[in-house]
Design a protein around this motif. Sequence first.
Motif, PDB file in Angstrom:
ATOM      1  N   HIS A 283       0.824  -1.216   0.000  1.00  0.00           N
ATOM      2  CA  HIS A 283       0.000   0.000   0.000  1.00  0.00           C
ATOM      3  C   HIS A 283       0.856   1.262   0.000  1.00  0.00           C
ATOM      4  N   LEU A 284       0.470   2.206  -0.868  1.00  0.00           N
ATOM      5  CA  LEU A 284       1.057   3.542  -0.875  1.00  0.00           C
ATOM      6  C   LEU A 284      -0.035   4.541  -0.514  1.00  0.00           C
ATOM      7  N   SER A 285       0.281   5.460   0.364  1.00  0.00           N
ATOM      8  CA  SER A 285      -0.681   6.478   0.782  1.00  0.00           C
ATOM      9  C   SER A 285      -0.665   7.635  -0.213  1.00  0.00           C
ATOM     10  N   ILE A 286      -1.842   7.971  -0.756  1.00  0.00           N
ATOM     11  CA  ILE A 286      -1.959   9.043  -1.745  1.00  0.00           C
ATOM     12  C   ILE A 286      -2.443  10.314  -1.062  1.00  0.00           C
ATOM     13  N   VAL A 287      -1.701  11.394  -1.245  1.00  0.00           N
ATOM     14  CA  VAL A 287      -2.054  12.698  -0.686  1.00  0.00           C
ATOM     15  C   VAL A 287      -2.274  13.665  -1.847  1.00  0.00           C
ATOM     16  N   SER A 288      -3.390  14.392  -1.820  1.00  0.00           N
ATOM     17  CA  SER A 288      -3.723  15.319  -2.906  1.00  0.00           C
ATOM     18  C   SER A 288      -3.136  16.701  -2.656  1.00  0.00           C
ATOM     19  N   MET A 289      -2.565  17.268  -3.699  1.00  0.00           N
ATOM     20  CA  MET A 289      -2.085  18.651  -3.649  1.00  0.00           C
ATOM     21  C   MET A 289      -3.191  19.559  -4.176  1.00  0.00           C
ATOM     22  N   GLN A 290      -3.583  20.535  -3.375  1.00  0.00           N
ATOM     23  CA  GLN A 290      -4.706  21.386  -3.730  1.00  0.00           C
ATOM     24  C   GLN A 290      -4.381  22.288  -4.918  1.00  0.00           C
ATOM     25  N   THR A 291      -5.453  22.696  -5.602  1.00  0.00           N
ATOM     26  CA  THR A 291      -5.333  23.558  -6.775  1.00  0.00           C
ATOM     27  C   THR A 291      -5.751  24.978  -6.437  1.00  0.00           C
ATOM     28  N   ASP A 292      -4.987  25.937  -6.909  1.00  0.00           N
ATOM     29  CA  ASP A 292      -5.372  27.335  -6.772  1.00  0.00           C
ATOM     30  C   ASP A 292      -6.562  27.586  -7.694  1.00  0.00           C
ATOM     31  N   PRO A 293      -7.724  27.961  -7.162  1.00  0.00           N
ATOM     32  CA  PRO A 293      -8.926  28.083  -7.994  1.00  0.00           C
ATOM     33  C   PRO A 293      -8.850  29.188  -9.035  1.00  0.00           C
ATOM     34  N   ALA A 294      -7.984  30.155  -8.840  1.00  0.00           N
ATOM     35  CA  ALA A 294      -7.895  31.262  -9.795  1.00  0.00           C
ATOM     36  C   ALA A 294      -7.054  30.898 -11.015  1.00  0.00           C
ATOM     37  N   SER A 295      -5.927  30.230 -10.779  1.00  0.00           N
ATOM     38  CA  SER A 295      -5.011  29.933 -11.882  1.00  0.00           C
ATOM     39  C   SER A 295      -5.191  28.534 -12.454  1.00  0.00           C
ATOM     40  N   GLY A 296      -5.706  27.601 -11.632  1.00  0.00           N
ATOM     41  CA  GLY A 296      -5.808  26.211 -12.061  1.00  0.00           C
ATOM     42  C   GLY A 296      -4.533  25.430 -11.843  1.00  0.00           C
ATOM     43  N   ARG A 297      -3.529  26.063 -11.225  1.00  0.00           N
ATOM     44  CA  ARG A 297      -2.258  25.394 -10.955  1.00  0.00           C
ATOM     45  C   ARG A 297      -2.230  24.863  -9.523  1.00  0.00           C
ATOM     46  N   ILE A 298      -1.268  23.986  -9.253  1.00  0.00           N
ATOM     47  CA  ILE A 298      -1.074  23.468  -7.901  1.00  0.00           C
ATOM     48  C   ILE A 298      -0.703  24.618  -6.972  1.00  0.00           C
ATOM     49  N   ASP A 299      -1.301  24.630  -5.782  1.00  0.00           N
ATOM     50  CA  ASP A 299      -0.986  25.632  -4.760  1.00  0.00           C
ATOM     51  C   ASP A 299       0.392  25.298  -4.187  1.00  0.00           C
ATOM     52  N   LEU A 300       1.398  26.076  -4.568  1.00  0.00           N
ATOM     53  CA  LEU A 300       2.780  25.762  -4.205  1.00  0.00           C
ATOM     54  C   LEU A 300       2.995  25.776  -2.698  1.00  0.00           C
ATOM     55  N   ALA A 301       2.462  26.769  -2.015  1.00  0.00           N
ATOM     56  CA  ALA A 301       2.679  26.877  -0.572  1.00  0.00           C
ATOM     57  C   ALA A 301       2.083  25.675   0.158  1.00  0.00           C
TER      58      ALA A 301
END
Length: 469
Positions: free
Chosen positions: A188-206
């Motif tokens: 088993h590998l644990s999957i963690v989601s990286m949130q998306t910046d709703p304005a740009s559509g890119r991954i929220d870097l911070a």
Amino acid sequence: MRSQPHPFMANSVTAIQQEMLDAIGAKTVAELFEQIPADHLTKAPLDLPPALPSEAALRRYLIDTLSQNRHCESELSFLGGGCWRHHVPAICDEIARRSEFLTSVWGTPSSDQGRYQAWFEFCSQLGELVDCDLVGLPVYTWGCAAGHALRMASRLNGRRKVLVPEVLDPERLLVIRNYCEPSGMAQHLSIVSMQTDPASGRIDLAQAAAQIDGDTAAVYIEMPNYFGILEEDAERLATLAHAVGAEMIVGVDPISLGVLAPPPSYGADIVVGTTQPLGVHMYGGGGLGGFIATRDEERYAREYPTLLVSMTSTSRAGEIGFGLSLAEQSSYGSRENGKDWTGNSVYLWAIANAVYLSLMGPQGFEDAGRLITAQARYAAQRLAALPGVTVPLSGSFFKEFVVDFSATGRSVASINQALRARGIFGGHDLSAEFPAFGQRALYCVTELHERRDIDRLFDTLGEILNHDD
């Protein structure tokens, strides 16, 4: 009336059927199913239409049925989301359908007939495109390639946490989850989601930076992402991953690499992606394939679950031969003890891919990429001019872009239904996959779309939004 043997089923001949039963020591066919509980057996005949009496009748039935189909060759299509309509040069089909390849999917070296060399050319050319020295033979889909790559990363560093984007093709995510296995299982590998910046559509870097730590096996991103947006912080994410000893995995649409930098240039350790845009038809969603590519380092090579093709000298001076490398670590060589399980169903597409890559060359990919970029930008500008319609994401995009119909008061489903009635396949409906974003659709524009096609879409949408109930 005497029962007749089926023309395509040898064991429907009574004598042949009895010979088979005698060979296995059974008196009747029913004995073969005795282990099935009686309450599981069907008591009444299946409600099926009458059997077709002949091959001619079957052919007519299939033609009549298929004639009801509406497909991307007959309709104007703006669908994408994982399977796209790109130009397939006629020579790709001509070569892939040659008997040397079409009937030589597997077998001993004596049945090779140039297959290994063609596969080597696929790996070499794709490696040049993605700027990687080591490329395996393709797997079933992009999702399979991503799943394999995440497991490769886990084996490399012994960690069990992987980061993936929140915005990801839902079907691809399901495949990745399958590869990562449920909790409680040994691998088993644990999957963690990286949130998306709703304005740009890119991954929220911070937010992603706070998630990347010493337990992280790999960070997986896509370029462009599922919404068509370019992840402009990809290099920073790679730096963060490498700082804690994690692998950076990038999924890529290879048709974009005529205008976008190859993933290793911004820190990718493992590159995966789809092969479908490279000379393979959509085939109702069945023309898919995925690839895995890395640096030519033994630590990576030893973790490949796929077959690898190498070139070597033969017993004849000056002669070159092609064959498999490290096959013993694959499921072909070690079955359930291999690195991972892979199949060979898309190896024929590798032939078509190799032909396409050789035809296009660097200039061809650049020309296609520039044309796609220009046409997609034109389409986005046109659609954004419709009343109540916006292109909401500020990030740069390639080939696909999100269109928001929420302010029109219409659902994407109703708009697409009206478009279909007018001979157009609208964008992929995102409202069910990402309900928080409202009535949004993913529109795709490729090199096959002309400006008149985009203008037709604009005019038709305007008519639908202004006049339809």
